[in-house]
Design a protein around this motif. Structure first.
Motif: not given
Length: 347
Positions: A320-331
């Motif tokens: 429910l957030a950024y899933g398997a792709r993550g987000a940038g270098a921080d997540i």
């Protein structure tokens, strides 16, 4: 619709998605239209006590207009076709008088000339032939709905007694734009296309959440979140989707509904405590329409649980957030997230 003069275009933009019974009554009871040399038919009324009286204007226009050039009237406006189909209405869609620019008249026969006939506090009814607004030589065809509407555009204006400066008009723009966007969203939400789009979006999200790999990730994240909650002595509630939340300070305002614009202060961290984003970086709350997919699903659901003025913690599983792709270098991928949020405003 686009008028032939640039200032008229600006007028339409300033008015937003452009009535009022008093002007309609004046239109019916005020006798014949007067007419400018350029062909605008009009009736001008000044307020006297609780009623209106017709104000006559000479064939050369209002000689006092030169003293108002560069300033702005404040007024409500309504545009209709000749058969009363509403094109724009500021009172309905913006909810407060809008700045109406008073400029040097470089072209006659357009709405900017009509405004030049009004003194502060006046009301007016103006009738334009469509062909005078949309010039044949411009290459722009007259929209069929205007032809069907009698080939006429009506403009109703009710002004306040106050003139304002350009600086004062500019100061009003953020609030006017905010209200216009809210009106557009309300109109959009009322359409069958919107309902269909929202249902398709819900179906797609439900299908994605039912995928075996997502179900497995939710189960894994839930174990991690429960461990975090226990270690940090949090007192939380859990939603059916898997979001945990704790109210730190209860607000007293309304909870937001889908389509409303909310303002939120926030601090986002990983469960390790590492910050990845914060509204403090911009110095102001983030604004977004709730329930429209403008933010991560955990925010659309979690913020909608809060009353205006509430401060809370949201613990959001990674699907429910950024899933398997993550987000940038921080997540990183598959990272549950913690947000401390404050629902500052609901518009």
């Amino acid at each position: 619709m686009r008028f032939s003069s640039r200032s008229a275009q600006q007028l339409a933009l300033a008015a937003g998605l452009l009535g009022f019974a008093s002007l309609t009554a004046c239109n019916k009871d005020g006798g014949d239209y007067a007419k400018t040399k350029s062909g605008i038919e009009y009736k001008i009324f000044k307020k006297v006590g609780n009623g209106y009286e017709r104000r006559e204007i000479g064939p050369d226009g209002d000689p006092t207009y030169k003293d108002r050039v560069g300033k702005f009237l404040l007024g409500n406006m309504r545009y209709t076709t000749g058969k009363d189909s509403v094109l724009q209405n500021t009172r309905r869609d913006v909810g407060l008088p809008v700045p109406l620019p008073l400029q040097e008249l470089k072209q006659k026969g357009a709405p900017d000339e009509a405004l030049s006939l009004l003194q502060p506090g006046d009301s007016g009814v103006f009738r334009f032939q469509v062909d005078s607004l949309i010039k044949p030589k411009s290459g722009q065809p007259v929209p069929p709905f205007l032809r069907r509407g009698g080939n006429v555009v009506m403009m109703y204006v009710a002004t306040t007694p106050k003139l304002i400066t350009q600086e004062e008009a500019q100061a009003m723009q953020p609030e006017l734009q905010k209200r216009a966007m809210a009106a557009q969203m309300k109109q959009r939400m009322a359409s069958p296309e919107y309902a269909k789009q929202m249902q398709e979006q819900k179906d797609a999200q439900a299908k994605a959440m039912a995928a075996p790999e997502v179900v497995a990730q939710l189960k894994s994240d839930d174990a991690v979140l429960q461990d975090y909650i226990k270690k940090n002595n949090l007192t939380v509630k859990k939603t059916p989707s898997g979001i945990y939340y704790q109210v730190l300070k209860a607000g007293t305002g309304a909870t937001p509904k889908a389509g409303q614009t909310v303002s939120v202060n926030y601090n986002g961290t990983l469960l390790s405590g590492k910050q990845f984003d914060s509204s403090e970086k911009t110095g102001k709350p983030i604004e977004f329409p709730i329930g429209q997919g403008a933010v991560i699903p955990g925010w659309d659901e979690g913020i909608a649980l809060l009353n205006k003025g509430t401060r809370a913690i949201l613990l959001i599983p990674s699907p429910l957030a950024y899933g398997a792709r993550g987000a940038g270098a921080d997540i990183p991928a598959n990272a549950p997230l913690k947000f401390e949020v404050e629902l500052v405003d609901v518009q």
